[in-house]
Design an enzyme around this catalytic site. Sequence first.
Site, PDB file in Angstrom:
ATOM      1  N   MET A 175      -1.228  -5.990   6.425  1.00  0.00           N
ATOM      2  CA  MET A 175      -1.036  -6.943   5.329  1.00  0.00           C
ATOM      3  C   MET A 175      -1.050  -8.377   5.854  1.00  0.00           C
ATOM      4  O   MET A 175      -1.649  -9.267   5.243  1.00  0.00           O
ATOM      5  CB  MET A 175       0.284  -6.674   4.596  1.00  0.00           C
ATOM      6  CG  MET A 175       0.250  -5.471   3.688  1.00  0.00           C
ATOM      7  SD  MET A 175      -0.870  -5.717   2.286  1.00  0.00           S
ATOM      8  CE  MET A 175      -0.331  -4.355   1.230  1.00  0.00           C
ATOM      9  N   HIS A 210       8.015 -30.603  11.933  1.00  0.00           N
ATOM     10  CA  HIS A 210       7.245 -29.381  11.697  1.00  0.00           C
ATOM     11  C   HIS A 210       6.087 -29.607  10.726  1.00  0.00           C
ATOM     12  O   HIS A 210       5.135 -28.819  10.711  1.00  0.00           O
ATOM     13  CB  HIS A 210       8.167 -28.270  11.184  1.00  0.00           C
ATOM     14  CG  HIS A 210       9.284 -27.976  12.134  1.00  0.00           C
ATOM     15  ND1 HIS A 210       9.067 -27.401  13.368  1.00  0.00           N
ATOM     16  CD2 HIS A 210      10.612 -28.229  12.056  1.00  0.00           C
ATOM     17  CE1 HIS A 210      10.222 -27.301  14.003  1.00  0.00           C
ATOM     18  NE2 HIS A 210      11.174 -27.803  13.231  1.00  0.00           N
ATOM     19  N   CYS A 218       3.292  -2.885   3.965  1.00  0.00           N
ATOM     20  CA  CYS A 218       2.461  -1.726   4.305  1.00  0.00           C
ATOM     21  C   CYS A 218       3.259  -0.914   5.333  1.00  0.00           C
ATOM     22  O   CYS A 218       4.470  -1.104   5.445  1.00  0.00           O
ATOM     23  CB  CYS A 218       1.074  -2.143   4.812  1.00  0.00           C
ATOM     24  SG  CYS A 218       1.052  -3.135   6.316  1.00  0.00           S
ATOM     25  N   THR A 262       3.301  -0.929   8.646  1.00  0.00           N
ATOM     26  CA  THR A 262       3.850  -1.764   9.718  1.00  0.00           C
ATOM     27  C   THR A 262       4.067  -3.219   9.299  1.00  0.00           C
ATOM     28  O   THR A 262       4.744  -3.960  10.022  1.00  0.00           O
ATOM     29  CB  THR A 262       2.876  -1.799  10.911  1.00  0.00           C
ATOM     30  OG1 THR A 262       1.620  -2.311  10.431  1.00  0.00           O
ATOM     31  CG2 THR A 262       2.685  -0.416  11.517  1.00  0.00           C
ATOM     32  N   HIS A 306      10.574 -23.451  10.024  1.00  0.00           N
ATOM     33  CA  HIS A 306       9.626 -24.135  10.904  1.00  0.00           C
ATOM     34  C   HIS A 306       8.164 -23.928  10.515  1.00  0.00           C
ATOM     35  O   HIS A 306       7.333 -24.790  10.788  1.00  0.00           O
ATOM     36  CB  HIS A 306       9.818 -23.676  12.354  1.00  0.00           C
ATOM     37  CG  HIS A 306      11.078 -24.213  12.977  1.00  0.00           C
ATOM     38  ND1 HIS A 306      11.384 -24.033  14.314  1.00  0.00           N
ATOM     39  CD2 HIS A 306      12.110 -24.917  12.445  1.00  0.00           C
ATOM     40  CE1 HIS A 306      12.560 -24.617  14.577  1.00  0.00           C
ATOM     41  NE2 HIS A 306      13.021 -25.144  13.456  1.00  0.00           N
ATOM     42  N   ASP A 330       0.872  -1.179   0.000  1.00  0.00           N
ATOM     43  CA  ASP A 330       0.000   0.000   0.000  1.00  0.00           C
ATOM     44  C   ASP A 330       0.911   1.232   0.000  1.00  0.00           C
ATOM     45  O   ASP A 330       2.141   1.114  -0.155  1.00  0.00           O
ATOM     46  CB  ASP A 330      -1.014  -0.035   1.162  1.00  0.00           C
ATOM     47  CG  ASP A 330      -0.391   0.258   2.527  1.00  0.00           C
ATOM     48  OD1 ASP A 330       0.851   0.403   2.612  1.00  0.00           O
ATOM     49  OD2 ASP A 330      -1.147   0.340   3.514  1.00  0.00           O
ATOM     50  N   HIS A 331       0.314   2.406   0.180  1.00  0.00           N
ATOM     51  CA  HIS A 331       1.090   3.648   0.124  1.00  0.00           C
ATOM     52  C   HIS A 331       2.146   3.704   1.223  1.00  0.00           C
ATOM     53  O   HIS A 331       3.177   4.351   1.054  1.00  0.00           O
ATOM     54  CB  HIS A 331       0.150   4.857   0.195  1.00  0.00           C
ATOM     55  CG  HIS A 331      -0.880   4.739   1.277  1.00  0.00           C
ATOM     56  ND1 HIS A 331      -1.971   3.882   1.162  1.00  0.00           N
ATOM     57  CD2 HIS A 331      -0.994   5.314   2.492  1.00  0.00           C
ATOM     58  CE1 HIS A 331      -2.707   3.962   2.263  1.00  0.00           C
ATOM     59  NE2 HIS A 331      -2.139   4.815   3.086  1.00  0.00           N
TER      60      HIS A 331
END
Length: 144
Positions: free
Chosen positions: A69, A131, A63, A65, A96, A7-8
């Site tokens: 997303m 796993h 994005c 942070t 994992h 995003d922006h």
Amino acid sequence: MIAIGCDHGGFELKLAIMEHLKSRSIEFVDCGCDGEKVDYPDIAEKTCKKVVSGECEKAFLICGTGIGMSMSANKIKGIRAAVCSDWYSAKYTRLHNDANVLCLGGRVLGAGLALELVDVFLDTEFEGGRHSSRIEKVMKLEEK
Ligand code: RB5
């Protein structure tokens, strides 16, 4: 093939990652945006569809942070998205968790660290073994 979207809040970092992928001769498909204001769930959906369909093996979502997303991506069946800000997590989410999407914060990370995270995410294989059954359980949670 790699899918990439932002995003922006993640546009500048996406440009740096795309340049980096080019320098490594890794093919990618750019799912937007081009710097304009957009809603991150729309880009997450468009980008993750490339992974779910099998057109792309992995994706990067950026994005401000990385959190919006990752929340959006993890709602999509077949996606295992991890938001990472450190090298160890980016490595182990491949080893994992068999993560297929790496989410990054364009307002959190400098490009130098972000490109290290991109590289270790691309270059680390899932360890499998003990796993695998855990990942199967994670994927079964999609049915609940
Ligand atoms: C957009 O301003 C910002 O909210 C978005 O990029 C992201 O950080 C959300 O998680």
